[in-house]
Structures are given as structure tokens and as C-alpha cells.
Design a protein around this motif. Structure first.
Motif, PDB file in Angstrom:
ATOM      1  N   VAL A 343       8.907  -0.459  11.134  1.00 37.27           N
ATOM      2  CA  VAL A 343       9.341  -0.159   9.781  1.00 37.27           C
ATOM      3  C   VAL A 343       8.129   0.810   9.151  1.00 37.27           C
ATOM      4  O   VAL A 343       7.081   0.767   9.357  1.00 37.27           O
ATOM      5  N   VAL A 344       8.754   1.714   8.415  1.00 37.06           N
ATOM      6  CA  VAL A 344       7.838   2.652   7.689  1.00 37.06           C
ATOM      7  C   VAL A 344       8.321   2.449   6.198  1.00 37.06           C
ATOM      8  O   VAL A 344       9.473   2.442   5.650  1.00 37.06           O
ATOM      9  N   ILE A 345       7.401   2.282   5.130  1.00 35.68           N
ATOM     10  CA  ILE A 345       7.648   2.102   3.808  1.00 35.68           C
ATOM     11  C   ILE A 345       7.054   3.437   3.175  1.00 35.68           C
ATOM     12  O   ILE A 345       5.826   3.732   3.391  1.00 35.68           O
ATOM     13  N   ASP A 346       8.125   4.119   2.411  1.00 37.67           N
ATOM     14  CA  ASP A 346       7.644   5.255   2.180  1.00 37.67           C
ATOM     15  C   ASP A 346       8.040   5.568   0.600  1.00 37.67           C
ATOM     16  O   ASP A 346       9.352   5.772   0.466  1.00 37.67           O
ATOM     17  N   ASP A 347       7.251   5.612  -0.250  1.00 38.83           N
ATOM     18  CA  ASP A 347       5.725   5.084  -0.159  1.00 38.83           C
ATOM     19  C   ASP A 347       5.503   3.991  -0.997  1.00 38.83           C
ATOM     20  O   ASP A 347       6.320   3.718  -1.862  1.00 38.83           O
ATOM     21  N   ILE A 348       4.256   3.275  -0.995  1.00 42.95           N
ATOM     22  CA  ILE A 348       4.008   2.267  -1.551  1.00 42.95           C
ATOM     23  C   ILE A 348       3.631   2.144  -3.002  1.00 42.95           C
ATOM     24  O   ILE A 348       3.658   1.497  -3.804  1.00 42.95           O
ATOM     25  N   SER A 349       3.559   3.567  -3.525  1.00 41.09           N
ATOM     26  CA  SER A 349       3.428   3.980  -4.835  1.00 41.09           C
ATOM     27  C   SER A 349       4.411   3.699  -5.814  1.00 41.09           C
ATOM     28  O   SER A 349       4.700   3.324  -6.907  1.00 41.09           O
ATOM     29  N   GLY A 350       5.675   3.365  -4.962  1.00 37.88           N
ATOM     30  CA  GLY A 350       6.997   3.104  -5.729  1.00 37.88           C
ATOM     31  C   GLY A 350       6.777   1.605  -6.544  1.00 37.88           C
ATOM     32  O   GLY A 350       7.742   1.486  -7.262  1.00 37.88           O
ATOM     33  N   PHE A 351       6.024   0.720  -5.653  1.00 38.36           N
ATOM     34  CA  PHE A 351       5.948  -0.767  -6.191  1.00 38.36           C
ATOM     35  C   PHE A 351       5.062  -0.670  -7.727  1.00 38.36           C
ATOM     36  O   PHE A 351       5.041  -1.521  -8.345  1.00 38.36           O
ATOM     37  N   GLU A 352       4.615   0.508  -8.042  1.00 38.94           N
ATOM     38  CA  GLU A 352       3.818   0.423  -9.146  1.00 38.94           C
ATOM     39  C   GLU A 352       4.608   0.353 -10.501  1.00 38.94           C
ATOM     40  O   GLU A 352       4.214  -0.031 -11.326  1.00 38.94           O
ATOM     41  N   ASN A 353       5.774   0.744 -10.311  1.00 39.60           N
ATOM     42  CA  ASN A 353       6.834   0.725 -11.549  1.00 39.60           C
ATOM     43  C   ASN A 353       7.487  -0.487 -11.406  1.00 39.60           C
ATOM     44  O   ASN A 353       7.770  -1.278 -12.810  1.00 39.60           O
ATOM     45  N   ALA A 354       7.163  -1.758 -10.521  1.00 37.87           N
ATOM     46  CA  ALA A 354       7.543  -2.826 -10.598  1.00 37.87           C
ATOM     47  C   ALA A 354       6.453  -4.140 -11.081  1.00 37.87           C
ATOM     48  O   ALA A 354       6.727  -5.014 -11.383  1.00 37.87           O
ATOM     49  N   PHE A 355       5.221  -3.313 -10.706  1.00 35.43           N
ATOM     50  CA  PHE A 355       4.123  -4.408 -10.812  1.00 35.43           C
ATOM     51  C   PHE A 355       3.132  -3.576 -11.782  1.00 35.43           C
ATOM     52  O   PHE A 355       2.595  -2.574 -11.911  1.00 35.43           O
ATOM     53  N   GLY A 356       3.049  -4.355 -12.973  1.00 36.40           N
ATOM     54  CA  GLY A 356       2.123  -3.871 -13.889  1.00 36.40           C
ATOM     55  C   GLY A 356       0.555  -4.162 -13.629  1.00 36.40           C
ATOM     56  O   GLY A 356      -0.352  -3.459 -14.233  1.00 36.40           O
ATOM     57  N   VAL A 357       0.389  -4.876 -12.740  1.00 34.70           N
ATOM     58  CA  VAL A 357      -1.069  -5.474 -12.446  1.00 34.70           C
ATOM     59  C   VAL A 357      -1.381  -5.064 -10.948  1.00 34.70           C
ATOM     60  O   VAL A 357      -0.539  -5.427 -10.444  1.00 34.70           O
ATOM     61  N   CYS A 358      -2.449  -4.590 -10.613  1.00 36.84           N
ATOM     62  CA  CYS A 358      -2.626  -3.948  -9.235  1.00 36.84           C
ATOM     63  C   CYS A 358      -2.686  -5.300  -8.539  1.00 36.84           C
ATOM     64  O   CYS A 358      -2.263  -5.069  -7.207  1.00 36.84           O
ATOM     65  N   ALA A 359      -3.261  -6.292  -8.968  1.00 33.26           N
ATOM     66  CA  ALA A 359      -3.551  -7.597  -8.055  1.00 33.26           C
ATOM     67  C   ALA A 359      -2.079  -8.165  -7.669  1.00 33.26           C
ATOM     68  O   ALA A 359      -1.839  -8.683  -6.403  1.00 33.26           O
ATOM     69  N   GLU A 360      -0.927  -7.616  -8.476  1.00 35.45           N
ATOM     70  CA  GLU A 360       0.328  -8.222  -8.092  1.00 35.45           C
ATOM     71  C   GLU A 360       0.954  -7.534  -6.705  1.00 35.45           C
ATOM     72  O   GLU A 360       1.399  -7.929  -5.995  1.00 35.45           O
ATOM     73  N   LYS A 361       0.682  -6.148  -7.025  1.00 36.08           N
ATOM     74  CA  LYS A 361       1.072  -5.207  -5.872  1.00 36.08           C
ATOM     75  C   LYS A 361       0.483  -5.415  -4.572  1.00 36.08           C
ATOM     76  O   LYS A 361       0.940  -5.385  -3.509  1.00 36.08           O
ATOM     77  N   ARG A 362      -1.024  -5.763  -4.739  1.00 30.88           N
ATOM     78  CA  ARG A 362      -1.529  -6.113  -3.412  1.00 30.88           C
ATOM     79  C   ARG A 362      -1.160  -7.337  -2.836  1.00 30.88           C
ATOM     80  O   ARG A 362      -1.153  -7.483  -1.592  1.00 30.88           O
ATOM     81  N   GLU A 363      -1.028  -8.339  -3.548  1.00 27.92           N
ATOM     82  CA  GLU A 363      -0.339  -9.590  -2.926  1.00 27.92           C
ATOM     83  C   GLU A 363       0.878  -9.398  -2.372  1.00 27.92           C
ATOM     84  O   GLU A 363       1.098 -10.014  -1.292  1.00 27.92           O
ATOM     85  N   HIS A 364       1.841  -8.720  -3.126  1.00 29.28           N
ATOM     86  CA  HIS A 364       2.995  -8.320  -2.348  1.00 29.28           C
ATOM     87  C   HIS A 364       3.102  -7.843  -0.958  1.00 29.28           C
ATOM     88  O   HIS A 364       3.796  -8.099  -0.323  1.00 29.28           O
ATOM     89  N   LEU A 365       2.191  -6.516  -1.106  1.00 27.05           N
ATOM     90  CA  LEU A 365       1.968  -5.867   0.193  1.00 27.05           C
ATOM     91  C   LEU A 365       1.781  -6.746   1.258  1.00 27.05           C
ATOM     92  O   LEU A 365       1.726  -6.722   2.505  1.00 27.05           O
ATOM     93  N   SER A 366       0.519  -7.603   0.850  1.00 27.03           N
ATOM     94  CA  SER A 366      -0.137  -8.273   1.882  1.00 27.03           C
ATOM     95  C   SER A 366       0.660  -9.305   2.526  1.00 27.03           C
ATOM     96  O   SER A 366       0.985  -9.575   3.754  1.00 27.03           O
TER      97      SER A 366
END
Length: 455
Positions: A343-366
Motif C-alpha cells: 500500500v502507498v499513501i500519497d500523501d499523508i499531508s492530505g489528513f491535515e484537512n481532517a485533523f486540526g491537531v497534530c496529535a490526532e493525525k499522529r494517532e491515526h497514522l500510527s
């Protein structure tokens, strides 16, 4: 306990299977969050399954007007029983309503009841009297031997102070944040007696088709059996730099500034697997399927032919439409459908529109990476969609700490010439090249050059 489905698979999953047959549930939230839609949808589902259902509505509208409004929903069932009460009357004299409703329930003997909304009932009473009425309502609901939904227009602070939250078995809270392009809707189970439910915030969508709920990813932390098999990008010199390639089931962050060819590297990783009979998925936020097929064609591959053979699948979701939990569920479905191994995710910066907090993005990607490992997937996450000269190490530290491998792609100015260079910053469990190496991309693909001594 006898558990019944809510009619919404995502909500059933969050609740651990469904709702006990004799329980009271408060669906709370601010106006426009979809409380009524969720309640009516569950009633209509139950009606289709042969249950008797009753919709109780304190309102100024007639039953005919309410049915006309509800008929706009795709899930609407004509067999829905509706009982209306004048809202100004129930504010001043809720006991009369309670007696009449008790007679209606005794006559119909419904399996599910929705009181929508419950908050105006007894609103004209002093607080102490209103509390006593709510206790009387609770006593009546316990005698109805049914699933009873109550909706309430409440903020989180009002919900904490309300007696209603004390008397019900479960509390589901809906919230929304209206953005410039889309609306971020989330659901939380505040409490549910007797059920082991999934904690945290879950995303959902509401439309005329109903409420679609996407539970957050929750993968228990566990270390998969170590797999020493190596795979790669199909580029011999790059595999040598990595000590033989990427370990299967590993996760790799491929970070680079704009113009470094990150998408081509990700595409090459998927194409190499497809040529070896390993199905792969490209999850793209920016590039459309047509653009990705064009890139593959420039490299000499017929991507459409590989898609027809289920060796490659492109899963595109525009950044403005990203719902992280929905994306994860759909991605998992694609993985299981074609038996994907890469699987390739291109790119993970796309999640920034959905998460206002960096910690949420980190938790989701983890959690997403743990999901990939559990499914025997080798993943490449593309990141660093930044302007040339930006510090990638700083920007990707929140993500790079939990991936197995980190490869940096850079544009360097050397002797008045722009050169592309890559650097393998880390590879868990493997020796790797520590020096900066030049590379270039042309119509024949990616070419690894010589080491760069000067930067």
C-alpha cells in the motif's frame, strides 16, 4: 442481554453489537448534528425488520407535514407510527402528555420508541419540578419494555448538568464543525450501561441517505512475527543501499520536497509488486487515477491492464472530502477485495484537512500502520509536501518516529546545478548506506547515481 441492531453497521460496531432490547438512549447534540436523522433511521430499519415502532414528536407541525418531511429520506418507512403533541402544551403540562403517551404505548406495544426532542418537555416548570417529572418519565419508560431513544438539544456543558443523562442507560453525543468546504461530524459514546463500547471520537456523515458512521481505527498494539523477507522498488542499486530492501510488513516514510519525485517512487514500489504477482493499492489524495495512469505510461507500464487483473487498485479521495475513519474502512475493503500486499499513501499531508491537531493525525497514522501490519501489508507513506528549502526533518518528526524506515528525498544546488539526492535516515533491523546519493528520473524510470561528497 438480547441485543438488537441499530440499523447502522458502524454504530453497532462502536456499541459492541447493538442495543439491548430494553434500554433508554439519549442522542444529544447541538442543532443540525443529525440527532433526529439517526433516531428515525433506526426506527425505520426496525420497521422493515417487522418491529412495531412509534415516533413521538412535540412540535407545532401536523402529522402529515412530518411525514412529508421524513419521506425525503431514502430509508423512510410508511409503516412508521407517529404521535404529535403541541410543543407549547408539553412545556406547561407534560403530565397530560405522559398519561396519553402511556395509553398509546399500551395500545400499540411498540418495540422501539423515539421521543424527539425530550428537552422542551416540562420546560416551563421550575427545575426541581422538572427533575421530578423526568423521574416519572423514566419510571414509565422502564415499564414500556422497549428500546427508547430520546433526542436532546444540548451542549456538552448542558448535558453534564441535565438529569436526563442520569436516568438513561446510554448517552450518544453528536458534534459538528462547519468548515469552509465540508462539515466535520463526530460521534462519541459518553456512557452505556452493560455494554463494552469503543471509546473515543468516531466520524460520521449525514445526508438524505441517512447517517453513515465510521468507527475510529483501534488496533491492539502487538508485534507481528518477524518477517526477514525483503522486498523493494525493483531498483537493484536502491535495494543494495537499503541492505537488501525493505522488510515485509515494514512501514516506510518517504519524505521529500516538491519536485523530488515522491509519487514516482511510490508508483514504482506498487508496479514492482504487480510485476511479481503481489497486488498493491495506491491511496491518492492529490493525483487523480487518470494522472497516475499517465505517470505509469511514461514509465512504460499499462496501469489499466494491471487494474483489470486486480494487481493494482487506485483509491482516490480528494483532500477536501477526506474523512479519516471512512478512508481507513474503504481502504481496508480494497485490501481485502484484491488481497493486497503493498500500500502507498500519497500523501499523508492530505489528513491535515481532517485533523486540526497534530496529535490526532499522529494517532491515526500510527493506528493505520498497525492495521497494515496486522493485514500483512508492506506500506510506504509519502510525506513532506513542502516548498523547496523547507526543513523536512523538523516537519516529519511527529510521524517519522513510529515508522520502521525513513528515506529523505532532496533537491540540492551543487555548482549552480539542481541535483536530486536521497538519504536513508533509518531502517529498523537492517544495516544501510549512510551517505547521500544522487538519483535522477526520466522516461526509463528511477536511476541511482553516485555518492555526493559535497553538499
Amino acid at each position: 442481554m438480547d441485543i438488537k441492531s441499530t440499523g447502522m453497521p458502524g454504530l453497532d460496531e462502536i456499541l459492541g453489537g447493538g442495543i439491548p432490547t430494553t434500554s433508554t438512549v439519549l442522542i444529544a447534540g447541538n442543532p443540525g448534528t443529525g440527532r433526529t436523522t439517526l433516531g428515525i433511521q433506526s426506527l425505520c430499519y426496525a420497521s422493515k425488520e417487522g418491529e412495531k415502532v412509534l415516533y413521538v414528536c412535540p412540535t407545532t407541525k401536523s402529522e402529515a407535514s412530518i411525514r412529508e418531511t421524513l419521506s425525503q429520506y431514502d430509508f423512510y418507512e410508511e409503516s412508521l407510527n407517529i404521535r404529535t403533541y403541541n410543543i407549547s402544551s408539553v412545556e406547561r403540562d407534560p403530565l397530560t402528555m405522559l398519561v396519553d403517551l402511556g395509553n398509546a404505548v399500551a395500545s400499540l406495544n411498540p418495540d422501539r420508541i423515539l421521543i424527539d426532542p425530550v428537552t422542551p418537555i416540562g420546560f416551563g416548570f421550575p427545575e426541581a419540578e422538572r427533575r421530578r417529572f423526568m423521574y416519572s418519565l423514566n419510571s414509565a419508560m422502564n415499564d414500556w419494555n422497549a428500546i427508547v431513544y430520546l433526542t436532546g438539544t444540548m451542549s456538552t456543558q448542558e448535558m453534564c448538568r441535565s438529569v436526563i443523562t442520569d436516568i438513561v442507560d446510554g448517552v450518544i453525543y453528536l458534534s459538528q464543525k462547519i468548515g469552509r468546504v465540508n462539515t466535520d461530524r463526530r460521534l462519541r459514546v459518553i456512557k452505556f450501561s452493560g455494554l463494552s463500547y469503543l471509546n473515543g471520537e468516531h466520524f460520521f456523515e449525514a445526508s438524505s441517505s441517512g447517517v453513515s458512521i465510521y468507527p475510529r481505527i483501534e488496533i491492539p498494539f502487538s508485534r507481528p512475527d518477524w518477517n526477514s523477507e525483503r522486498i523493494g522498488f525493483g531498483i537493484d542499486k536502491l535495494e543494495k543501499l537499503m541492505g537488501g530492501g525493505l522488510f515485509r510488513q515494514s512501514s516506510t516514510l518517504l519524505a521529500g520536497n516538491t519536485g523530488t519525485g515522491r509519487t514516482i517512487f511510490g508508483l514504482q514500489f506498487i508496479l514492482d509488486g504487480a510485476m511479481k504477482g503481489e497486488p498493491g493499492i495506491i491511496s491518492s489524495f492529490e493525483e487523480t487515477p487518470e494522472e497516475i495512469r499517465y505517470y505509469a505510461e511514461n514509465l512504460g507500464y499499462d496501469l489499466k491492464e494491471l487494474e483489470d487483473k486486480d494487481l493494482v487498485r487506485i483509491f482516490h479521495m480528494a483532500p477536501s472530502e477526506i474523512n479519516p475513519c471512512k478512508h481507513a474502512i474503504k481502504l481496508k475493503e480494497h485490501i481485502e477485495t484484491i488481497g493486497a500486499k503493498r500500500v502507498v499513501i500519497d500523501d499523508i499531508s492530505g489528513f491535515e484537512n481532517a485533523f486540526g491537531v497534530c496529535a490526532e493525525k499522529r494517532e491515526h497514522l500510527s493506528n493505520l500502520i498497525r492495521l497494515f501490519k496486522a493485514l500483512d501489508i508492506t506500506s510506504v507513506l509519502i510525506g513532506g509536501n513542502m516548498a523547496p528549502g523547507s526543513d523536512l526533518l523538523v516537519s516529519e518528526i511527529p510521524v517519522s518516529s513510529f515508522v520502521d524506515n525513513l528515506i529523505l528525498l532532496r533537491n540540492l544546488e551543487i555548482d549552480d546545478e539542481i541535483k536530486k539526492a536521497l538519504y536513508i535516515l533509518k531502517m529498523h533491523g537492517s544495516n544501510h548506506e549512510k551517505r547521500l546519493v544522487e538519483y535522477n528520473i526520466d522516461s526509463d524510470g528511477i536511476h541511482i547515481g553516485e555518492f555526493l561528497k559535497d553538499m
